[in-house]
Design an enzyme around this catalytic site. Sequence first.
Site, PDB file in Angstrom:
ATOM      1  N   HIS A 130     -64.223 -79.741  44.772  1.00  0.00           N
ATOM      2  CA  HIS A 130     -63.512 -79.563  46.051  1.00  0.00           C
ATOM      3  C   HIS A 130     -63.150 -78.094  46.277  1.00  0.00           C
ATOM      4  O   HIS A 130     -63.027 -77.334  45.319  1.00  0.00           O
ATOM      5  CB  HIS A 130     -62.148 -80.274  46.022  1.00  0.00           C
ATOM      6  CG  HIS A 130     -62.163 -81.710  45.633  1.00  0.00           C
ATOM      7  ND1 HIS A 130     -61.934 -82.722  46.538  1.00  0.00           N
ATOM      8  CD2 HIS A 130     -62.337 -82.317  44.432  1.00  0.00           C
ATOM      9  CE1 HIS A 130     -61.962 -83.897  45.903  1.00  0.00           C
ATOM     10  NE2 HIS A 130     -62.209 -83.673  44.626  1.00  0.00           N
ATOM     11  N   THR A 187     -59.672 -76.344  47.913  1.00  0.00           N
ATOM     12  CA  THR A 187     -58.325 -76.890  48.127  1.00  0.00           C
ATOM     13  C   THR A 187     -57.924 -76.961  49.599  1.00  0.00           C
ATOM     14  O   THR A 187     -57.051 -77.736  49.961  1.00  0.00           O
ATOM     15  CB  THR A 187     -57.273 -76.020  47.409  1.00  0.00           C
ATOM     16  OG1 THR A 187     -57.386 -74.686  47.908  1.00  0.00           O
ATOM     17  CG2 THR A 187     -57.484 -76.035  45.899  1.00  0.00           C
ATOM     18  N   GLU A 243     -60.537 -78.967  41.693  1.00  0.00           N
ATOM     19  CA  GLU A 243     -60.168 -78.290  42.942  1.00  0.00           C
ATOM     20  C   GLU A 243     -60.257 -76.781  42.718  1.00  0.00           C
ATOM     21  O   GLU A 243     -59.694 -76.258  41.760  1.00  0.00           O
ATOM     22  CB  GLU A 243     -58.732 -78.650  43.340  1.00  0.00           C
ATOM     23  CG  GLU A 243     -58.565 -80.066  43.854  1.00  0.00           C
ATOM     24  CD  GLU A 243     -58.844 -80.223  45.357  1.00  0.00           C
ATOM     25  OE1 GLU A 243     -59.200 -79.222  46.016  1.00  0.00           O
ATOM     26  OE2 GLU A 243     -58.702 -81.348  45.853  1.00  0.00           O
ATOM     27  N   HIS A 276     -67.092 -83.174  47.330  1.00  0.00           N
ATOM     28  CA  HIS A 276     -66.279 -84.136  48.074  1.00  0.00           C
ATOM     29  C   HIS A 276     -66.977 -84.553  49.366  1.00  0.00           C
ATOM     30  O   HIS A 276     -66.969 -85.714  49.757  1.00  0.00           O
ATOM     31  CB  HIS A 276     -64.900 -83.515  48.371  1.00  0.00           C
ATOM     32  CG  HIS A 276     -63.850 -84.536  48.678  1.00  0.00           C
ATOM     33  ND1 HIS A 276     -62.590 -84.194  49.078  1.00  0.00           N
ATOM     34  CD2 HIS A 276     -63.877 -85.901  48.641  1.00  0.00           C
ATOM     35  CE1 HIS A 276     -61.895 -85.308  49.281  1.00  0.00           C
ATOM     36  NE2 HIS A 276     -62.649 -86.346  49.025  1.00  0.00           N
ATOM     37  N   ASP A 306     -65.628 -80.216  52.097  1.00  0.00           N
ATOM     38  CA  ASP A 306     -65.546 -79.358  50.913  1.00  0.00           C
ATOM     39  C   ASP A 306     -66.517 -79.789  49.809  1.00  0.00           C
ATOM     40  O   ASP A 306     -66.813 -80.969  49.675  1.00  0.00           O
ATOM     41  CB  ASP A 306     -64.098 -79.315  50.379  1.00  0.00           C
ATOM     42  CG  ASP A 306     -63.535 -80.679  49.994  1.00  0.00           C
ATOM     43  OD1 ASP A 306     -63.677 -81.620  50.804  1.00  0.00           O
ATOM     44  OD2 ASP A 306     -62.957 -80.800  48.899  1.00  0.00           O
TER      45      ASP A 306
HETATM   46 ZN   LIG Z   1     -61.657 -82.432  48.623  1.00  0.00          ZN
END
Ligand SMILES: [Zn+2]
Length: 272
Positions: free
Chosen positions: A75, A77, A140, A178, A188
């Site tokens: 991901h 953030t 993340e 993601h 993301d």
């Molecule tokens: Zn995400």
Amino acid sequence: MQLYNFLIAFLFCSFVVFFSCNRGPYAKTNKAYKKQSEKLAKQIQQAPLKDSVATGSWIGTTNFNLRKPNFVIIHHTAQNSCEQTLKTFTTAKSQVSAHYVICKDGVIHHMLNDYLRAWQAGVSKWGNNTDINSSSIGIEIDNNGFEPFTEQQINSLMTLLATLKKAYNIPTSNFIGHQDIAPGRKVDPNVYFPWQKLADSGFGIWWSDTTNVTVPPDFNALVALRIVGYDIKDSAAVIQSFKRKYEQIENKDVILNDADKKILFMLYRKYE
Ligand SMILES: [Zn+2]
């Protein structure tokens, strides 16, 4: 007497260090983590079992271990600093978390045991898997969504991925983003994310020179996307996700031209 003074000074200093450590900004949430993990440990120690089905006969097997992660979800953030993200992930009302957070300076914060379920994927689907949180590790990377990732972040990420891949025997194709598992809902990691560099090291699937690729006339792009893993319910969103990842293009164009189809055909052949 001198020794006595030294001992007093030593004890005082130890006292200060002990309490300053325990009064760190996350002392309270670290305590909450411990309490929560102890509660879960008690839950799995229960015997006779009190999980889902009560059959009336409890006989514990002797052969088992913990389930392990089989996917890694990457991901950005979408926040403005690592501090902001750490705060979000230690605030109960946010209801979101990840196993790892990588800051711009390359520091990796480990926030949850790899064996436990983070709340990072949300409503998502990959293949027929609809509970990605239960089988994945969430990473993340501190990035607001519109900026390149730092060299330190990518270096740290590569080391982390190598460790995870080896520790849990995670398949190459199971390192995904993601946006792959939630097209239309998530974007993301952003177009700056170096998926090709990752794939070169065995984290994810990528394509190569398509000059000599011939796409068969009956090639069905949507079926190919589904075979790769995408949920094709919203075909426009899937095509945007595909282009964002594999061509690093961010636009509203939802048509696959011949060049796009060649890339997809090449990827799909790797999943067949
Ligand atoms: Zn995400």
